[in-house]
Design a protein around this motif. Structure first.
Motif, mmCIF file in Angstrom:
data_model
loop_
_atom_site.group_PDB
_atom_site.id
_atom_site.type_symbol
_atom_site.label_atom_id
_atom_site.label_comp_id
_atom_site.label_asym_id
_atom_site.label_seq_id
_atom_site.Cartn_x
_atom_site.Cartn_y
_atom_site.Cartn_z
ATOM 1 N N ASN A 256 0.764 -1.342 0.008
ATOM 2 C CA ASN A 256 0.022 0.001 0.077
ATOM 3 C C ASN A 256 0.957 0.896 0.112
ATOM 4 O O ASN A 256 0.637 2.130 0.688
ATOM 5 N N ALA A 257 1.858 1.367 -0.773
ATOM 6 C CA ALA A 257 2.723 2.430 -0.814
ATOM 7 C C ALA A 257 2.101 3.650 -1.702
ATOM 8 O O ALA A 257 1.100 3.427 -2.465
ATOM 9 N N THR A 258 2.325 4.676 -1.139
ATOM 10 C CA THR A 258 1.499 6.024 -1.721
ATOM 11 C C THR A 258 2.062 6.257 -2.912
ATOM 12 O O THR A 258 3.305 5.833 -3.353
ATOM 13 N N GLY A 259 1.537 7.008 -3.856
ATOM 14 C CA GLY A 259 1.828 7.457 -5.214
ATOM 15 C C GLY A 259 3.081 8.345 -4.988
ATOM 16 O O GLY A 259 4.264 8.136 -5.854
ATOM 17 N N PHE A 260 3.134 9.235 -4.037
ATOM 18 C CA PHE A 260 4.550 9.975 -3.712
ATOM 19 C C PHE A 260 5.606 9.317 -3.466
ATOM 20 O O PHE A 260 6.532 9.429 -4.043
ATOM 21 N N ALA A 261 5.635 8.128 -2.312
ATOM 22 C CA ALA A 261 6.692 7.490 -2.405
ATOM 23 C C ALA A 261 7.174 6.520 -3.574
ATOM 24 O O ALA A 261 8.247 6.382 -3.798
ATOM 25 N N LEU A 262 6.218 6.143 -4.336
ATOM 26 C CA LEU A 262 6.643 5.314 -5.491
ATOM 27 C C LEU A 262 7.128 6.319 -6.637
ATOM 28 O O LEU A 262 7.932 5.946 -7.304
ATOM 29 N N ARG A 263 6.770 7.311 -6.631
ATOM 30 C CA ARG A 263 7.262 8.467 -7.695
ATOM 31 C C ARG A 263 8.639 8.977 -7.272
ATOM 32 O O ARG A 263 9.468 9.062 -8.183
ATOM 33 N N THR A 264 8.808 9.324 -5.963
ATOM 34 C CA THR A 264 10.048 9.704 -5.536
ATOM 35 C C THR A 264 11.202 8.874 -5.163
ATOM 36 O O THR A 264 12.113 9.176 -5.200
ATOM 37 N N GLY A 265 10.744 7.763 -4.301
ATOM 38 C CA GLY A 265 11.606 6.935 -3.750
ATOM 39 C C GLY A 265 12.197 7.347 -2.346
ATOM 40 O O GLY A 265 13.114 6.670 -1.745
ATOM 41 N N ALA A 266 11.600 8.477 -1.728
ATOM 42 C CA ALA A 266 11.821 8.891 -0.524
ATOM 43 C C ALA A 266 11.159 8.302 0.519
ATOM 44 O O ALA A 266 10.118 7.677 0.370
ATOM 45 N N GLY A 267 11.685 8.167 1.713
ATOM 46 C CA GLY A 267 11.066 7.435 2.762
ATOM 47 C C GLY A 267 11.494 6.089 3.066
ATOM 48 O O GLY A 267 10.677 5.511 3.938
ATOM 49 N N VAL A 268 12.530 5.394 2.387
ATOM 50 C CA VAL A 268 12.816 4.013 2.565
ATOM 51 C C VAL A 268 13.198 3.863 4.073
ATOM 52 O O VAL A 268 13.804 4.407 4.685
ATOM 53 N N THR A 269 12.448 2.812 4.604
ATOM 54 C CA THR A 269 12.795 2.626 6.198
ATOM 55 C C THR A 269 13.909 1.447 6.259
ATOM 56 O O THR A 269 14.129 0.961 5.153
ATOM 57 N N PHE A 270 14.463 1.413 7.257
ATOM 58 C CA PHE A 270 15.614 0.537 7.638
ATOM 59 C C PHE A 270 15.336 -0.948 7.258
ATOM 60 O O PHE A 270 16.155 -1.728 6.868
ATOM 61 N N ARG A 271 14.124 -1.244 7.817
ATOM 62 C CA ARG A 271 13.801 -2.790 7.462
ATOM 63 C C ARG A 271 13.574 -2.793 6.139
ATOM 64 O O ARG A 271 14.039 -4.172 5.608
ATOM 65 N N GLU A 272 13.105 -2.107 5.270
ATOM 66 C CA GLU A 272 12.818 -2.293 3.876
ATOM 67 C C GLU A 272 14.319 -2.324 3.258
ATOM 68 O O GLU A 272 14.464 -2.972 2.276
ATOM 69 N N PHE A 273 15.255 -1.851 3.543
ATOM 70 C CA PHE A 273 16.617 -1.689 3.012
ATOM 71 C C PHE A 273 17.159 -3.010 3.465
ATOM 72 O O PHE A 273 17.842 -3.408 2.416
ATOM 73 N N VAL A 274 16.969 -3.562 4.478
ATOM 74 C CA VAL A 274 17.729 -4.689 4.731
ATOM 75 C C VAL A 274 16.890 -5.966 4.028
ATOM 76 O O VAL A 274 17.592 -6.840 3.826
ATOM 77 N N TYR A 353 19.402 1.278 15.318
ATOM 78 C CA TYR A 353 18.463 0.924 13.969
ATOM 79 C C TYR A 353 18.344 -0.570 13.867
ATOM 80 O O TYR A 353 17.342 -1.048 13.602
ATOM 81 N N PHE A 354 19.400 -1.319 14.457
ATOM 82 C CA PHE A 354 19.072 -2.897 14.428
ATOM 83 C C PHE A 354 17.985 -3.476 15.447
ATOM 84 O O PHE A 354 17.529 -4.581 15.462
ATOM 85 N N SER A 355 17.772 -2.327 16.406
ATOM 86 C CA SER A 355 16.587 -2.804 17.228
ATOM 87 C C SER A 355 15.333 -2.884 16.546
ATOM 88 O O SER A 355 14.523 -3.544 16.969
ATOM 89 N N GLN A 356 15.342 -2.246 15.386
ATOM 90 C CA GLN A 356 13.968 -2.113 14.528
ATOM 91 C C GLN A 356 13.634 -3.644 13.879
ATOM 92 O O GLN A 356 12.567 -3.919 13.427
ATOM 93 N N LEU A 357 14.788 -4.602 14.008
ATOM 94 C CA LEU A 357 14.730 -5.980 13.310
ATOM 95 C C LEU A 357 14.494 -6.938 14.323
ATOM 96 O O LEU A 357 14.806 -6.546 15.566
ATOM 97 N N ASN A 358 13.864 -7.826 13.854
ATOM 98 C CA ASN A 358 13.851 -9.034 14.817
ATOM 99 C C ASN A 358 15.037 -10.015 14.887
ATOM 100 O O ASN A 358 16.048 -9.640 13.869
ATOM 101 N N GLY A 359 15.124 -10.904 15.648
ATOM 102 C CA GLY A 359 16.260 -11.743 15.835
ATOM 103 C C GLY A 359 17.018 -12.328 14.690
ATOM 104 O O GLY A 359 18.078 -12.370 14.381
ATOM 105 N N THR A 360 16.001 -12.946 13.916
ATOM 106 C CA THR A 360 16.268 -13.670 12.575
ATOM 107 C C THR A 360 16.748 -12.503 11.417
ATOM 108 O O THR A 360 17.760 -13.063 10.864
ATOM 109 N N GLU A 361 16.237 -11.394 11.498
ATOM 110 C CA GLU A 361 16.764 -10.428 10.500
ATOM 111 C C GLU A 361 18.358 -10.060 10.883
ATOM 112 O O GLU A 361 19.067 -9.982 10.098
#
Length: 386
Positions: A256-274, A353-361
Motif C-alpha cells: 500500500n505504498a503511496t503514489g508520492f513514495a513510488l514516484r520519488t523513492g523517498a522515505g525508505v525504512t531501515f527494515r525495507e532496506f535490509v 537501527y538494528f533494534s528495529q529488526l527481529n532476531g532472525t533478520e
C-alpha cells in the motif's frame, strides 16, 4: 707627646685605604645602576646567536647586518629582561624531550605489532576459507577500486563509509594536486577525476605497481558501516539513490505504498532496506557503499601491506603517512562534509537501527557480512547471534 713615625705611617695608610674603598664602592654602584636601567628584570643567560646564524647560512638564508659588523659574532653573556626568552635547556626539558622520543618509538612499535596481528589474522582466514587453487588473476573490476599515487608509490583501495573521501583528499595533496586537504571540497573529491585508478594503466604498469607499491586497505565494523550508508543515502535528500534504489525498494517491499513514495523513492525504512539487502533476487543491484569489503578489495588475492581500521582511522593513517615519508605537515583530516550537522554513526546509533529488526533478520545481516567479521577481526555485534 709625639707619636712614633711608624704609628703615623700606619694611620696614614689606613686613611688612604678607606678613601680608596669608598671611591671604588661609589663607582661600582653607579655602574650597577646604569646596567639595571638598560636591562631591568631578572638577569639570566641569553643563548648566543652564532650557532643559529651558522645554520641559517648553511641553509642559504641571510640576515641584514649593519656595515662594519661581523655577521657571525662570538657567544657573549647578556642580561635579559624576559627570563623565558631562549632559556637554556634544563634537565626537566631534556627529560620531556626524551619522554617524547620514547613515546614516539613506543607508538611505532605498537603500530607494527598491530599490523603484524592483522596480517596474521587475514592470512589465516584467507587460507582457511579461500584456499588458493591454481593461478588466480586480478580482474579489471577489482583493480577499478584501487587508486594510485605514484609520487609516494601508494595504492589505496576505496571502501566507502570508511574514510574514503578524506583519503582521496590526502592522495590529491600527495600528488601535488592541492596544497592542503582543507582546500578540497566534496565535489572536487568525487567528481573531478583527478585521481587515477589502477585499471587505467597497461598490463605492465599494473603488474609493476602491484608488485612494488605500498597497498593500503581500511575496514570498518560491518553493521556500523551499513547503517552509515543507509543514513547517508536514504535519510537525506539524494538525487540518485532515491529514484534509483528508493523507488525499487518501496515498490518491492512496501504494501500500500503511496503514489508520492513510488514516484520519488523517498522515505525508505531501515527494515525495507535490509529486506532488499538480503533478497537473492534484488530489484536493483548491489552498491559499493554497502558491498562487503572482501568483495571490494579482494584482500585474499591482493597482498595489502597496510590494514587500517576506521575505528582508529586518524591514528593508523598518520602512522602510515609518516612511514611513506609524507610531508610532516600533512595529517589525516577529520572532515564530515556530507550532512555535517548529523551525528556520526557510532555503535550505539547502529544498535538503535538494528533494534528495529527481529532476531532472525539481525542474524541474516550478520551472516551476510560474516566473512568481513572474520577477515578483519571484529567481534559479534550482538550477544544473541550464532
Amino acid at each position: 707627646m709625639k707619636l712614633p713615625c711608624s704609628l703615623l705611617g700606619s694611620l696614614w695608610c689606613l686613611l688612604l685605604l678607606g678613601v680608596g674603598s669608598l671611591l671604588l664602592l661609589v663607582h661600582l654602584q653607579r655602574l650597577t645602576d646604569s646596567v639595571l636601567q638598560q636591562n631591568p628584570g631578572v638577569p639570566v643567560l641569553k643563548a648566543p646567536g652564532w650557532p643559529e646564524e651558522k645554520v641559517l647560512a648553511a641553509a642559504g638564508h641571510t640576515r641584514h647586518v649593519p656595515a662594519g659588523l661581523s655577521r657571525v659574532s662570538p657567544p657573549v653573556l647578556h642580561l635579559c629582561s624576559d627570563p623565558l626568552l631562549k632559556r637554556p635547556i634544563t634537565k626537566r626539558h631534556r627529560k620531556l624531550l626524551l619522554k617524547s622520543a620514547l613515546s614516539g618509538a613506543e607508538e611505532a612499535l605498537r603500530q607494527r605489532r598491530t599490523q603484524e596481528f592483522r596480517h596474521r589474522l587475514l592470512n589465516y582466514v584467507c587460507s582457511r576459507y579461500q584456499p588458493v587453487r591454481g593461478e588466480r588473476w586480478v580482474t579489471l573490476q577489482q583493480m577499478s577500486r584501487i587508486y594510485v599515487e605514484d609520487r609516494y608509490r601508494l595504492l589505496y583501495c576505496e571502501v566507502p563509509k570508511a574514510g574514503c573521501s578524506n583519503w582521496k583528499r590526502v592522495l590529491m595533496v600527495l600528488g601535488g594536486k592541492a596544497r592542503s586537504t582543507q582546500d578540497i571540497p566534496h565535489d572536487a573529491v568525487h567528481y573531478t577525476n583527478q585521481l587515477r585508478r589502477l585499471d587505467s594503466y597497461d598490463r605492465a604498469g599494473i603488474a609493476q605497481r602491484l608488485r612494488s607499491y605500498t597497498k593500503v586497505l581500511f575496514a570498518r565494523e560491518p553493521l556500523e558501516r551499513l547503517v552509515s550508508a543507509f543514513r547517508d543515502k536514504f535519510e537525506s535528500p539524494n538525487s540518485y539513490y532515491h529514484p534509483v534504489f528508493g523507488r525499487a525498494i518501496i515498490s518491492r517491499y512496501r504494501a500500500n505504498a503511496t503514489g508520492f513514495a513510488l514516484r520519488t523513492g523517498a522515505g525508505v525504512t531501515f527494515r525495507e532496506f535490509v529486506q532488499y539487502l538480503l533478497d537473492a533476487e534484488r530489484p536493483v543491484g548491489m552498491d559499493i557503499h554497502w558491498e562487503r569489503v572482501g568483495q571490494l578489495c579482494s584482500p585474499c588475492l591482493i597482498p595489502y601491506g597496510f590494514i587500517g581500521r576506521f575505528e582508529s582511522l586518524r591514528e593508523d593513517a598518520d602512522f602510515l603517512l609518516r612511514s611513506i615519508g609524507a610531508p610532516d605537515n600533512l595529517t589525516f583530516p577529520d572532515f564530515k562534509d556530507r550532512n555535517p550537522l548529523a551525528e556520526r554513526t557510532s555503535s550505539s546509533i547502529a544498535r538503535t537501527y538494528f533494534s528495529q529488526l527481529n532476531g532472525t533478520e539481525r542474524q541474516k545481516v550478520f551472516e551476510f557480512y560474516y566473512r568481513d567479521y572474520l577477515l578483519f577481526g571484529y567481534p559479534k555485534p550482538f550477544p544473541d547471534l550464532l
